[in-house]
Design a protein around this motif. Structure first.
Motif, PDB file in Angstrom:
ATOM      1  N   PRO A  69      37.747  18.481  31.213  1.00 51.62           N
ATOM      2  CA  PRO A  69      38.330  17.346  31.947  1.00 51.62           C
ATOM      3  C   PRO A  69      39.839  17.174  31.837  1.00 51.62           C
ATOM      4  CG  PRO A  69      37.207  16.578  29.976  1.00 51.62           C
ATOM      5  CD  PRO A  69      36.946  18.046  30.051  1.00 51.62           C
ATOM      6  N   MET A  73      42.363  14.844  34.189  1.00 48.22           N
ATOM      7  CA  MET A  73      42.824  13.555  33.672  1.00 48.22           C
ATOM      8  C   MET A  73      44.318  13.395  33.919  1.00 48.22           C
ATOM      9  SD  MET A  73      40.787  13.221  30.028  1.00 48.22           S
ATOM     10  CE  MET A  73      41.610  11.682  29.620  1.00 48.22           C
ATOM     11  N   TRP A  78      48.655  10.670  36.812  1.00 50.71           N
ATOM     12  CA  TRP A  78      49.803  10.703  37.712  1.00 50.71           C
ATOM     13  C   TRP A  78      49.598   9.734  38.870  1.00 50.71           C
ATOM     14  CZ3 TRP A  78      50.583  12.081  42.879  1.00 50.71           C
ATOM     15  CH2 TRP A  78      51.940  12.188  43.261  1.00 50.71           C
ATOM     16  N   PRO A  81      50.550   5.043  38.984  1.00 46.44           N
ATOM     17  CA  PRO A  81      51.579   4.165  39.569  1.00 46.44           C
ATOM     18  C   PRO A  81      51.369   3.869  41.046  1.00 46.44           C
ATOM     19  CG  PRO A  81      52.586   5.952  38.311  1.00 46.44           C
ATOM     20  CD  PRO A  81      51.138   6.270  38.435  1.00 46.44           C
ATOM     21  N   PHE A  82      50.539   4.674  41.691  1.00 43.80           N
ATOM     22  CA  PHE A  82      50.342   4.483  43.127  1.00 43.80           C
ATOM     23  C   PHE A  82      49.149   3.586  43.434  1.00 43.80           C
ATOM     24  CE2 PHE A  82      52.332   8.603  42.429  1.00 43.80           C
ATOM     25  CZ  PHE A  82      53.430   8.533  43.267  1.00 43.80           C
ATOM     26  N   ARG A  84      48.459   0.632  42.793  1.00 43.23           N
ATOM     27  CA  ARG A  84      48.742  -0.728  43.243  1.00 43.23           C
ATOM     28  C   ARG A  84      48.809  -0.801  44.765  1.00 43.23           C
ATOM     29  NH1 ARG A  84      53.973  -2.179  44.619  1.00 43.23           N
ATOM     30  NH2 ARG A  84      55.585  -0.582  44.338  1.00 43.23           N
ATOM     31  N   PHE A  85      49.122   0.331  45.401  1.00 41.99           N
ATOM     32  CA  PHE A  85      49.253   0.321  46.857  1.00 41.99           C
ATOM     33  C   PHE A  85      47.919   0.115  47.554  1.00 41.99           C
ATOM     34  CE2 PHE A  85      53.166   2.518  45.725  1.00 41.99           C
ATOM     35  CZ  PHE A  85      54.066   1.857  46.538  1.00 41.99           C
ATOM     36  N   GLU A 103      30.992   2.038  33.208  1.00 44.17           N
ATOM     37  CA  GLU A 103      30.850   1.787  31.770  1.00 44.17           C
ATOM     38  C   GLU A 103      30.797   0.279  31.528  1.00 44.17           C
ATOM     39  OE1 GLU A 103      34.781   1.128  29.130  1.00 44.17           O
ATOM     40  OE2 GLU A 103      34.696   2.588  30.752  1.00 44.17           O
ATOM     41  N   LYS A 110      43.959  -2.358  26.406  1.00 41.28           N
ATOM     42  CA  LYS A 110      44.784  -1.216  26.786  1.00 41.28           C
ATOM     43  C   LYS A 110      45.742  -1.710  27.859  1.00 41.28           C
ATOM     44  CE  LYS A 110      45.457   1.586  24.751  1.00 41.28           C
ATOM     45  NZ  LYS A 110      45.701   2.473  23.787  1.00 41.28           N
TER      46      LYS A 110
ATOM     47  N   SER B  18      56.988   9.724  43.232  1.00 44.49           N
ATOM     48  CA  SER B  18      57.050   8.850  42.061  1.00 44.49           C
ATOM     49  C   SER B  18      58.227   7.894  42.157  1.00 44.49           C
ATOM     50  CB  SER B  18      57.172   9.693  40.789  1.00 44.49           C
ATOM     51  OG  SER B  18      55.974  10.425  40.576  1.00 44.49           O
ATOM     52  N   ALA B  21      57.342   5.277  44.494  1.00 44.22           N
ATOM     53  CA  ALA B  21      56.287   4.392  43.978  1.00 44.22           C
ATOM     54  C   ALA B  21      56.900   3.123  43.408  1.00 44.22           C
ATOM     55  CB  ALA B  21      55.469   5.111  42.912  1.00 44.22           C
ATOM     56  N   ALA B  22      58.081   3.271  42.812  1.00 41.80           N
ATOM     57  CA  ALA B  22      58.768   2.114  42.238  1.00 41.80           C
ATOM     58  C   ALA B  22      59.279   1.188  43.340  1.00 41.80           C
ATOM     59  CB  ALA B  22      59.921   2.580  41.356  1.00 41.80           C
ATOM     60  N   TRP B  86      35.318  11.930  31.554  1.00 40.35           N
ATOM     61  CA  TRP B  86      36.112  11.243  30.525  1.00 40.35           C
ATOM     62  C   TRP B  86      35.705   9.784  30.322  1.00 40.35           C
ATOM     63  CZ3 TRP B  86      38.664  13.584  34.694  1.00 40.35           C
ATOM     64  CH2 TRP B  86      39.228  12.745  35.664  1.00 40.35           C
ATOM     65  N   THR B  87      35.039   9.179  31.291  1.00 44.29           N
ATOM     66  CA  THR B  87      34.580   7.810  31.034  1.00 44.29           C
ATOM     67  C   THR B  87      33.346   7.822  30.147  1.00 44.29           C
ATOM     68  OG1 THR B  87      33.334   7.837  33.095  1.00 44.29           O
ATOM     69  CG2 THR B  87      35.512   6.822  33.145  1.00 44.29           C
ATOM     70  N   VAL B  90      34.582   7.559  25.858  1.00 44.95           N
ATOM     71  CA  VAL B  90      35.622   6.535  25.845  1.00 44.95           C
ATOM     72  C   VAL B  90      36.566   6.715  24.667  1.00 44.95           C
ATOM     73  CG1 VAL B  90      36.074   4.074  25.867  1.00 44.95           C
ATOM     74  CG2 VAL B  90      34.032   4.973  26.978  1.00 44.95           C
ATOM     75  N   LEU B  93      39.030   9.257  25.345  1.00 42.91           N
ATOM     76  CA  LEU B  93      39.990   8.712  26.306  1.00 42.91           C
ATOM     77  C   LEU B  93      41.036   7.865  25.587  1.00 42.91           C
ATOM     78  CD1 LEU B  93      40.975   8.023  29.179  1.00 42.91           C
ATOM     79  CD2 LEU B  93      39.352   6.136  29.163  1.00 42.91           C
ATOM     80  N   GLU B  94      40.549   7.023  24.709  1.00 38.34           N
ATOM     81  CA  GLU B  94      41.469   6.158  23.974  1.00 38.34           C
ATOM     82  C   GLU B  94      42.453   6.993  23.151  1.00 38.34           C
ATOM     83  OE1 GLU B  94      39.658   1.995  23.586  1.00 38.34           O
ATOM     84  OE2 GLU B  94      41.347   2.872  24.639  1.00 38.34           O
ATOM     85  N   HIS B  96      43.373   9.920  23.744  1.00 33.00           N
ATOM     86  CA  HIS B  96      44.290  10.579  24.674  1.00 33.00           C
ATOM     87  C   HIS B  96      45.379   9.610  25.134  1.00 33.00           C
ATOM     88  CE1 HIS B  96      45.441  13.635  27.557  1.00 33.00           C
ATOM     89  NE2 HIS B  96      45.551  12.678  28.466  1.00 33.00           N
ATOM     90  N   LEU B  97      44.978   8.429  25.514  1.00 30.99           N
ATOM     91  CA  LEU B  97      45.958   7.456  26.011  1.00 30.99           C
ATOM     92  C   LEU B  97      46.928   7.068  24.901  1.00 30.99           C
ATOM     93  CD1 LEU B  97      43.852   5.165  28.343  1.00 30.99           C
ATOM     94  CD2 LEU B  97      45.431   6.998  28.938  1.00 30.99           C
ATOM     95  N   ASP B  98      46.409   6.962  23.687  1.00 33.06           N
ATOM     96  CA  ASP B  98      47.281   6.622  22.571  1.00 33.06           C
ATOM     97  C   ASP B  98      48.346   7.694  22.380  1.00 33.06           C
ATOM     98  OD1 ASP B  98      46.014   4.308  22.103  1.00 33.06           O
ATOM     99  OD2 ASP B  98      44.717   5.055  20.493  1.00 33.06           O
ATOM    100  N   MET B 100      49.445   9.680  24.671  1.00 35.19           N
ATOM    101  CA  MET B 100      50.359   9.641  25.807  1.00 35.19           C
ATOM    102  C   MET B 100      51.374   8.514  25.665  1.00 35.19           C
ATOM    103  SD  MET B 100      49.464  12.163  27.638  1.00 35.19           S
ATOM    104  CE  MET B 100      50.072  11.959  29.311  1.00 35.19           C
ATOM    105  N   ASP B 101      50.929   7.423  25.038  1.00 33.42           N
ATOM    106  CA  ASP B 101      51.831   6.273  24.880  1.00 33.42           C
ATOM    107  C   ASP B 101      52.993   6.617  23.963  1.00 33.42           C
ATOM    108  OD1 ASP B 101      50.423   4.743  26.580  1.00 33.42           O
ATOM    109  OD2 ASP B 101      49.286   3.681  25.061  1.00 33.42           O
ATOM    110  N   ARG B 107      52.251  18.657  26.009  1.00 33.70           N
ATOM    111  CA  ARG B 107      51.606  19.712  26.805  1.00 33.70           C
ATOM    112  C   ARG B 107      51.151  20.878  25.929  1.00 33.70           C
ATOM    113  NH1 ARG B 107      48.956  21.423  29.631  1.00 33.70           N
ATOM    114  NH2 ARG B 107      49.117  22.594  31.545  1.00 33.70           N
TER     115      ARG B 107
END
Lengths: 112, 112
Positions: A69, A73, A78, A81-82, A84-85, A103, A110, B18, B21-22, B86-87, B90, B93-94, B96-98, B100-101, B107
């Motif tokens: 995965p 992921m 990526w 950010p989009f 919201r559109f 789930e 988070k 991107s 997107a902003a 990935w769901t 969990v 996932l957590e 991974h997100l941690d 990334m933060d 990479r």
DNA sequence: CTCTTATATGACTTGACGGGCATATGAAGC
DNA sequence: GCTTCATATGCCCGTCAAGTCATATAAGAG
């Protein structure tokens, strides 16, 4: 072949990934299901494996491939950010949440 | 240039998206922000517009571009069948997100 | 009207990628 | 051992897309 995005730009590779999303398959099974030449399947699988989209298990003379995965992921992140559109539109928001909330337990704080 | 996936395979186009997107931006703003030749920016915007990723508004001599969500929604929907990978995990996932933060780009590619 | 700014387009070159074909590897079965 | 099945790899070729440069359009500014 740098990015994950370049990997899934190829239609046949997306077909292979979608097939593997359902369950793992051998090279021959992919070949017949997608009706593409074996050498082409092997080459695309090589690319997918090198990029981390799939991994293989040996079953006698067969190689059985399954999804990994992580690269997908990345793509998913990526897109964040989009979102919201379209999550600004309520009906689209509900469809989206219906898919996301498979789930039952919401995680602790988070994002969002 | 068939699919939406092929469009976002190009790194410069992803950068443009991107950026947009902003908020919306003119060609010159994109050129300056991303430090790429104006002709290249215009060409990528042309591709993005033809594929429905952006639309433009005229402001005097400037063209101001903004996101159109539909093609990215397609990509998002294509990802749907893979999200269970990935769901279902969990915790992973957590983790991974941690990661990334904290660090922008961990990479790495490995096999098991 | 002329000059400058902002953006778009056209021609050309170059490089990468996918398809096809032949062939290599390698495990199974006899 | 040899043969068959399953998969991988090397080579060549056509295509297509991105970059560059020059130029075209088009709208202010003066």
């Amino acid at each position: 072949m740098e990015s994950s995005f370049a990997i899934i730009a190829e239609p046949n590779r997306r077909a292979i990934l979608s097939l593997l999303a359902a369950s793992e398959h051998s090279v021959g099974e992919i070949e017949h299901q997608l009706r593409m030449p074996q050498t082409s399947v092997s080459k695309h699988l090589r690319v997918l494996r090198d990029a981390g989209f799939v991994e293989s298990r040996v079953d006698a003379q067969r190689r059985v491939y399954r999804i990994r995965p992580e690269p997908l992921m990345e793509v998913d992140e990526w897109l964040a950010p989009f979102r919201r559109f379209w999550t600004l539109h309520v009906d689209a928001l509900e469809r989206h949440l219906d898919r996301m909330d498979q789930e039952p337990e919401p995680r602790k704080g988070k994002k969002r």
